[in-house]
Design an enzyme around this catalytic site. Structure first.
Site, PDB file in Angstrom:
ATOM      1  N   ARG A 174      37.500  37.134  41.727  1.00 16.43           N
ATOM      2  CA  ARG A 174      36.292  37.783  40.879  1.00 16.43           C
ATOM      3  C   ARG A 174      37.025  38.656  39.779  1.00 16.43           C
ATOM      4  NH1 ARG A 174      31.232  38.205  42.995  1.00 16.43           N
ATOM      5  NH2 ARG A 174      30.914  40.581  42.385  1.00 16.43           N
ATOM      6  N   ARG A 178      44.671  40.320  33.252  1.00 21.68           N
ATOM      7  CA  ARG A 178      44.925  40.195  31.810  1.00 21.68           C
ATOM      8  C   ARG A 178      46.221  40.765  31.281  1.00 21.68           C
ATOM      9  NH1 ARG A 178      39.849  43.039  31.091  1.00 21.68           N
ATOM     10  NH2 ARG A 178      38.396  41.542  31.246  1.00 21.68           N
ATOM     11  N   ARG A 251      29.237  41.980  55.587  1.00 23.28           N
ATOM     12  CA  ARG A 251      29.563  43.303  55.501  1.00 23.28           C
ATOM     13  C   ARG A 251      28.658  44.067  54.929  1.00 23.28           C
ATOM     14  NH1 ARG A 251      32.812  45.909  58.512  1.00 23.28           N
ATOM     15  NH2 ARG A 251      34.519  47.224  57.563  1.00 23.28           N
ATOM     16  N   GLU A 302      30.821  55.183  48.935  1.00 21.96           N
ATOM     17  CA  GLU A 302      30.453  53.866  49.838  1.00 21.96           C
ATOM     18  C   GLU A 302      31.437  53.818  50.904  1.00 21.96           C
ATOM     19  OE1 GLU A 302      30.156  50.492  46.945  1.00 21.96           O
ATOM     20  OE2 GLU A 302      28.447  51.446  46.007  1.00 21.96           O
ATOM     21  N   TYR A 350      27.560  34.743  47.586  1.00 28.29           N
ATOM     22  CA  TYR A 350      27.935  36.090  47.295  1.00 28.29           C
ATOM     23  C   TYR A 350      27.546  35.998  45.840  1.00 28.29           C
ATOM     24  CZ  TYR A 350      31.504  39.893  46.552  1.00 28.29           C
ATOM     25  OH  TYR A 350      32.318  41.096  46.179  1.00 28.29           O
ATOM     26  N   ASP A 352      25.919  37.259  42.034  1.00 24.42           N
ATOM     27  CA  ASP A 352      25.864  38.347  41.367  1.00 24.42           C
ATOM     28  C   ASP A 352      24.404  38.014  40.667  1.00 24.42           C
ATOM     29  OD1 ASP A 352      28.178  40.107  41.440  1.00 24.42           O
ATOM     30  OD2 ASP A 352      29.205  38.516  39.854  1.00 24.42           O
TER      31      ASP A 352
END
Ligand code: FAD
Ligand code: UDP
Length: 371
Positions: A174, A178, A251, A302, A350, A352
């Site tokens: 994910r 670069r 999770r 978190e 998962y 988005d």
């Protein structure tokens, strides 16, 4: 023939349920959307504190490469031109994410892409990995052992509650790698934060649709099934089938929120904590998503935890055992023609946000063409 009060009962008011309801209503169908939470919007719900839109279920940054989906969400509100550029804190030092020339310069003093590539290639050449079998091997092959140890291993093991060698490789893919000085966390063409928060999008999608909150589908399944011609289910697929093949693992996160009487706590929306000894994974400072100038600020830490039963199921753990179990549930779902399963929990994906919207649009189009 049975006469139903609604064409569709939609269980869950997250993006999947809301997009489905919006499109079905546009096609003249009567929908009821229910949610067991006290508010609409699923995980994109925002609460307003001190004039700041607080992302109640974790930081949400919208990004997509698909112009159609970008235009679709822009129907409901314009977006702030926010570019996510998280910072990683490791052992008290700060590094830019995702892994790019700024990160490499801070770590090694490398000033050109060639120097940085050589440094990583040299570290990778000492490994003996050809085909990565898990997250650890994938990460080592991407960035080498030093970045892996400092910025990936401990964050990942905290976040997922298991060793990086026991996690699927796709999770780390994910993150972009670069060789330019570019701290944009995403490669997508379109990115931003809805002006006024995600509730604007949910409000736009569910405007004119009947909704009821604080209703758990499973408490009243029989009666609820009888009121609609079809059911769109966006909750947990294993719960739907009463955990017949066992629980699908997730999770979860515990969000610890603080209102601080200062105008700026960390100067950035997202700071990750990559050490094992810090129990939380990141601190979100919500006002920075919308370039807020409020007098005070709200931060959320978190803390990762298990997603079993009592806790909110946030991140599907898509290892081979869970995927096998999901396959078993999926084959039961295929035999129920009056039920449509969609979204992060029912598809055990998962996803988005843009992917959930894409999946809902595809399913509702298919459904309406067969109605
Ligand atoms: P949800 O939003 O989970 O909605 C499902 C709804 O169903 C919930 O409201 C739930 O209460 C309801 N429900 C479940 N069971 C029942 C029941 N039995 N009865 C009644 N109601 C029920 N995506 C991005 O694009 N960018 C990000 O930055 C990003 N950050 C994220 C951060 C976190 C911490 C998490 C967890 C997710 C993030 N995502 C992000 C993903 C995004 O949240 C999801 O893709 C999207 O919100 C999923 O929508 P959904 O409708 O599938 O599910
Ligand atoms: N990750 C990491 N270090 C970081 C940020 C992310 O090792 O500082 C890894 C971690 O395994 C995480 C994955 O990359 O689960 C994907 O990160 P992302 O930010 O996409 O996770 P999400 O936004 O879904 O929480």
């Amino acid at each position: 023939m049975a006469v139903y009060e609604y064409d569709y009962l939609i269980v869950g008011s997250g993006l999947f349920g809301a997009v489905f309801a919006y499109e079905a209503k546009k096609a003249g169908k009567k929908c009821l959307v229910i949610d067991k939470r006290r508010q609409l919007g699923g995980n994109v719900f925002c609460k307003n504190i001190e004039g700041i839109n607080v992302h109640a279920y974790g930081a949400h940054i919208f990004h997509t490469d698909d112009k159609f989906i970008w235009d679709y969400v822009n129907q409901f509100t314009a977006f702030h031109p926010y570019i996510n550029s998280p910072i990683a804190n490791y052992n008290g030092s700060l590094f830019n994410l995702p892994f790019n020339m700024n990160t490499f310069y801070k770590l090694w003093g490398t000033k050109t892409p060639t120097e940085a590539r050589l440094k990583i290639a040299d570290q990778i050449s000492q490994l003996n990995i050809t085909k990565p079998k898990n997250l650890e091997e994938q990460a080592l092959l991407m960035v080498g052992p030093e970045i892996y140890e400092k910025l990936i291993k401990h964050y990942t093991e905290k976040q997922w509650g298991r060793k990086a060698t026991e996690l699927p490789a796709f999770i780390i893919k994910r993150l972009p790698l670069r060789f330019t000085f570019n701290n944009n966390y995403f490669n997508d063409k379109y990115q931003g934060i809805p002006i006024g928060g995600y509730n604007k999008i949910i409000g736009g999608l569910l405007g004119g649709v009947e909704t009821k909150v604080g209703i758990d589908y499973f408490y009243n399944k029989k009666e609820l099934d009888a009121i609609a011609r079809k059911i769109v289910f966006t909750g947990k697929i294993d719960e739907f089938f009463n955990y017949k093949f066992g629980e699908l693992e997730y999770r979860s996160l515990n969000f610890v929120e603080e209102i601080l009487q200062i105008d700026d706590f960390q100067g950035n929306a997202v700071i990750n904590y990559c050490d094992a000894c810090v129990p939380f994974t990141r601190i979100i400072e919500h006002k920075h998503f919308e370039f807020g100038k409020q007098k005070y600020t709200v931060i959320t830490k978190e803390f990762p935890l298990s997603g079993m039963k009592a806790n909110e199921p946030f991140y599907p753990i898509k290892d081979s055992a869970n995927m096998k179990r999901y396959g078993q549930y999926q084959s039961l779902a295929k035999d129920l023609p009056n039920f449509i399963f969609g979204g992060r929990l029912a598809e055990y994906q998962y996803y988005d946000m843009h992917q959930v919207i894409g999946s809902a649009l595809k399913k509702v189009k298919q459904e309406l063409s067969n109605f």
